[in-house]
Design an enzyme around this catalytic site. Sequence first.
Site, short mmCIF file in Angstrom:
data_model
loop_
_atom_site.label_atom_id
_atom_site.label_comp_id
_atom_site.label_asym_id
_atom_site.label_seq_id
_atom_site.Cartn_x
_atom_site.Cartn_y
_atom_site.Cartn_z
N GLU A 149 0.83 -1.21 0.00
CA GLU A 149 0.00 0.00 0.00
C GLU A 149 0.86 1.26 0.00
O GLU A 149 0.51 2.26 -0.61
CB GLU A 149 -0.92 0.01 1.22
CG GLU A 149 -2.04 -1.03 1.11
CD GLU A 149 -2.94 -1.03 2.34
OE1 GLU A 149 -2.40 -1.19 3.45
OE2 GLU A 149 -4.15 -0.88 2.19
N GLU B 110 -4.32 -9.38 3.44
CA GLU B 110 -5.17 -9.15 4.63
C GLU B 110 -6.40 -10.03 4.64
O GLU B 110 -6.77 -10.61 5.67
CB GLU B 110 -5.61 -7.68 4.69
CG GLU B 110 -4.55 -6.72 5.16
CD GLU B 110 -3.65 -6.24 4.03
OE1 GLU B 110 -3.67 -6.85 2.94
OE2 GLU B 110 -2.94 -5.25 4.22
#
Lengths: 470, 584
Positions: free
Chosen positions: B168, B190
Site C-alpha cells: 500500500e 489481509e
Amino acid sequence: MSIDYSEKIPNNVDLAGDRKLQRALESWQPNFLNWWKTMGPAVPTEDVYLRTAVDVGKEGWAQFGHVAMEEYRWGVFLAERGDDRRIAFGEQKGEAAWQQVPGEYRADLQRLIVIQGDTEPASVEQQRRLGETAPSLYDLRNLFQVNVEEGRHLWAMVYLLHAFFGRNGREEAEALLHRNSGDLDSPRILGAFNEETPDWLSFFMFTYFTDRDGKYQLGTLKESAFDPLSRTCEFMLKEEAHHMFVGTTGIDRVVTRTCELMREHDTDEIAPHGGVPLDVIQKYVNFHYSVSLDLFGSEQSTNAANYFTAGLKGRWQEERRKDDHVLTEDSAKIDLVRDGVVTQDEVPALLALNSDLRNEYVKDCQSGLKRWNRILEKAGFDQRLYLPHVGFNRHVGLFSDHYVTPAGDLVGKDTWEAKEDCWLPSEGDKVHVQSLMRPVYEPGKIASWIAPPTNGINGKPFEYEYVHLA
Amino acid sequence: MTEETGTIDAAGTTAPSGSAEHTEETPAVSFDADPATYRHWTLDTSGSAETGVAYLRLDIDETGGIVPGYELKMNSYDLGVDIELYDATQRLRFEHPEVRTVVVTSAKDKNFCAGANIRMLAQSSHPWKVNFCKFTNETRNGIEDATANSGQTYLAAVNGTAAGGGYELALACEQILLIDDNSSAVSLPEVPLLGVLPGTGGLTRVIDKRKVRKDRADVFATTSEGMRGKRAVEWKLVDEVVPKRAWDETVAERAATAAAGSSRPADASGVALTPLQREETADGITYEHVKATFDRDRGLVEITVLGPDGGVPESCARVHELGADFWPLAMTRELDDLILRLRANELELGTWLIRTQGDVEDALAFERVIEQHSKDDWLVNEIRHYFKRVLKRLDVTSRSLIALIEPGSCFAGALLELAFACDRQYMLDGTLDEDDSEQGDEAQIMLSASNFGTFPMSNGISRLGSRFYGDDDHVAKLRQETDRRIEAREALELGLVTDAPDDIDWEDEIRIMLEERASLSPDALTGMEANHRFVGPETMESRIFSRLTAWQNWIFVRPNASGPEGALRKYGTGRKAEFDRRRV
C-alpha cells in the site's frame, strides 16, 4: 427610558436587574396584551374586583382591588426556597437540583413547559364568551379572576422559556399566542382545550375536573429537578386551588338549587321550572371527568418513564412516597381490557406513572362527589352523584378502543351508542342548559338555576358590586 | 498489512487475549520527529543537490515499537514508524526544494515492508487502530499530493517483498519498480490471512489508480502469496520488474527521468522546520499561534487560532527569510500538531470549539501573499497545500466541530475555511455588552478568492461548493461578496453560518447546544458528521475514507476479526480462526 419593572410587572426574579429578560418580555408583552384584547373576555368592563399577586409571601400574593382588566399586573413569581434543593427521584436522585437547563434535556423540558403553557391561555379562549351569560356579578368576577390568573400562568411559563431556553424558547413563547383554541389551522396542542366552554355548568365542571388535571400536572412539575420550573409550579398551585374552589362551590350551588327546585315542585323533572335536573348534572360530570382523564395520557407510557428517570417530572407528592424514588425494580397495576373483561395488569412501575398520577387525581375528584352528595342527603333526597368508571368514554389510553359503561361494564359499540344520550349530555340537555344561561348583572341578584354563594369575596357581601360593566 | 506467514516467530507464543487491549496504558502520542533521531528510516539527500533524487530507506528497528508488546519484525510498522514517515515527507517538501524525486525503498535485504505489525493490531484497542489507519492514510495521501502539487515524485523501489501495508505504501507512489529475484512479490494478504482489509488505500488504489481489472483485483486480494514477475506487470500491479543486477542503476534512471519533469526550482534553499514550541499541561496545549483548552467536564476542547499580528512580509524573499516563522506556516504546523495530538490522546473530548482571534485585515494580507505567489514560488505553494492538507485532516476528524465567530475573531479567507470545515457555525449578532458595549466591533467574516477552490476537500470541491452543493448560482452569488466585511445577520442570510444569536441568546444557545451535543451517542455523531461533511462526487481519496475505512472499521469490531477466535487474534498462533459463517 426607565421603567419601574417591579411596578409594571410584579416579580421576584430580579427583572429590574436582568436586561436580557427585560428585552425578551418587553417584546412579548405587547403581543400578550393584544392577544388578551382579541381573545380574552368578550364582555366589556370598566373594572373588576381582582386579586393581584405582587409578592409570594402571605401579604403579597392576594391583594384585592378594582382593576381595569387590561391593566392587570401580570407578574412573574417563583416560590421562595433555599438553594440547596436536591433532586428527589430518578437516575440523578440526591444530586443538586439544576438552576440551568441541561442541554441534554432541553428538548424535553421545553416540550413539557410548552404543553403546560399552551393550556393556560387556551382556557381563557374557551371561556371568552361566558361573561355574556354570567348568573351573577359575583360569578362574573370569579370568571375574570380565573382568566387573569390563567394569563399569569401563561406568563410564568413564558418566563421560563425566555429566561432559560434562548431563541428557541422565545419562538415557542410567541407561538403560545398564535395557537388559538378551536382554530382549525393552528389549534391548541391538547384536544380538550379546543372545545368551547359553552355554558356556566360546563365552566364549573371544567374548573372542577379539568383544572384539577392541571393541578396534578403542576404537582409533578413541582418535583422537577429543574429548579426554576419547580418553584414556578409551586406558586402556580396556590392560584390553581382558587380555580378549583370556583368549580367546587359552583357545582355545590347548582346542586343546592336543584334540590330546592325538586322539593318546591316535588319532582325530579325540574327543567320546566328553570333548573338543571340531577341526571343532567350527572351527565356533565361523566363528560368532564372522562375528558379530563384523557389528559393524563396513556396509562402505560415510556415518555413518562423517561421524564421520571431523567428527573424532569416526578410523581404527585414525590417526597412523601416511601420507596426508593428510582422505581427501576418496582411494579404497579394498571387498569385495562383483556380478553373482553376489564381487569388489571402488572407492569414495571416506571411505565405506569401516568396511571399512578391519574389514580391520585381520581381520589381527589371523589371528595367533590362526597360534598355534593352531602347536599343531596341534607336535602333529604336518596339520589346520589357518582364518578363513572375510568374506562368510560375514553379516547386516549388503553380503554380508547373499548366501550365501557359508567358502571364499568364492557359492551358493544352499538349498545354503548344506543345509551350514549343517557350517559353524556344529549343535544336536548345542552339546549336546555343553554336556555338557562341568561345574564344577571344586577348586584345581589342571581339566575334561577343556581343558588347564591354562602360567602362573598375577601369578606365582601354577595351584593357587592364586583364588576363595573362598561 | 502483514508479516510473511512462514517467517513469523510464533513458537511458544500465544495470541494476545481479549483483555490485552491497551487503552488504559497507552502513552500519550507525540508526533515530533527529527531525521537525526529517526529509528526506522534514513532520509538520504546526499546526492540530491546534483541529481534531484532523495532516498527514503525503511530500516525498521525491531525493538522500537511505540508501545510495548510486539517486535517490529520483517520491516513491519506501527504508528511510530509512520510518524517518522510523515515527518520525512514534510521535510522533503519544505527543507528540500532540490529534491524532485523521492525513492522509497528498503534498507533490509529481501523485505521491502511487511505492512502494519499484526501483533500490534491484535493488541490494540479499536480507537487506536482507527486512529493509526487514519493517520497512515493521510500520510499516503500526502505522498500523492507531493507528486501532484509539489513536483516531488515518489517512486517505490520495491527491492524485496511488499506485503499488505508495504504494498500500500508502494501504491501511494507514482511508480512501482519491483525487483525480479524470483521471490520478491507484492501482495495484499489481509483478506486471506487476517480477515481484515488492506485498509490503507490498498483496495481502492489497485482499482482506481493502478486501474487493475476488478476480477483480477479480486484474485490478487485473495491470493496470500501475492504476485511477482511478468504477471505483476501484466496485471498493472507494478510498472516494471527489474533484474537484480540492473536494480540500482534502473532505479536511479527512473528517478532521474521523473526528476527531469519536475517543477521544483533550481538553486532554491529550503526552510528548516524547526521544533515546535509547545507548552502542555493537564488542561491544554499552547503554541505560539494556536491554543487549546480542555474542558473535561463538558467533554470539549476550545481551540483558538491566533491570526497574524501585523508584520505582513513585503516580499517573497522576506517569506523565505522568515521560513518556519512565517505566520501561515507556523500556524498551520501548530494546528496540524494539535489535531493529531487531540485525535490520538484526547478521545473523550468529543467536541472541538474552534475560534479565531486577530485582525481580519492582517489575516487577509497574509493570504494575499499566498495567493499572489503560490503559482510562482515553491515555498508559498507548499504552504498553501499544507494548509489544504490540514483542513482535510479536520474534515476527517471524528469529533463534532463547532465554529464560534465572535467579536475580535478573524475568520477571513483561508481562516474562514476553518469555520466551513466545522459541522456548525455560530456567529454572534452584535456584541456581548457585559463590558458596556465597549468590546469593539461586531463579529465579521470575509470571503476571499481562497474560499472558492484554493483548498479543495477530498471530494475535489471547495467547502463552499460542498455547503451549497447543487446550487451553483448561490456560490456564484457569493463570489460577488468577497473582500468585504459580512456581519452576522447577513452571514445568516447568505447561508454562511448556522445561526446568529444575539447577546441575549448567545450564552444560552451555545451552552445548551454543546450540552445537547455531548449527550448524544458519540458513534452516531461520528457517522452522521462523516456523512454530512462529504457531499457530492467521490474521488479516490474520498473513497478511501468513506468506503474503505468505514468498512475496515466495521470489520475491526466484528468477532471474525477481533474476537478471541477471530483471524486477527489467531494469526501466528498456529491455530485457525473460527468464523461466524453468516454473511451480513
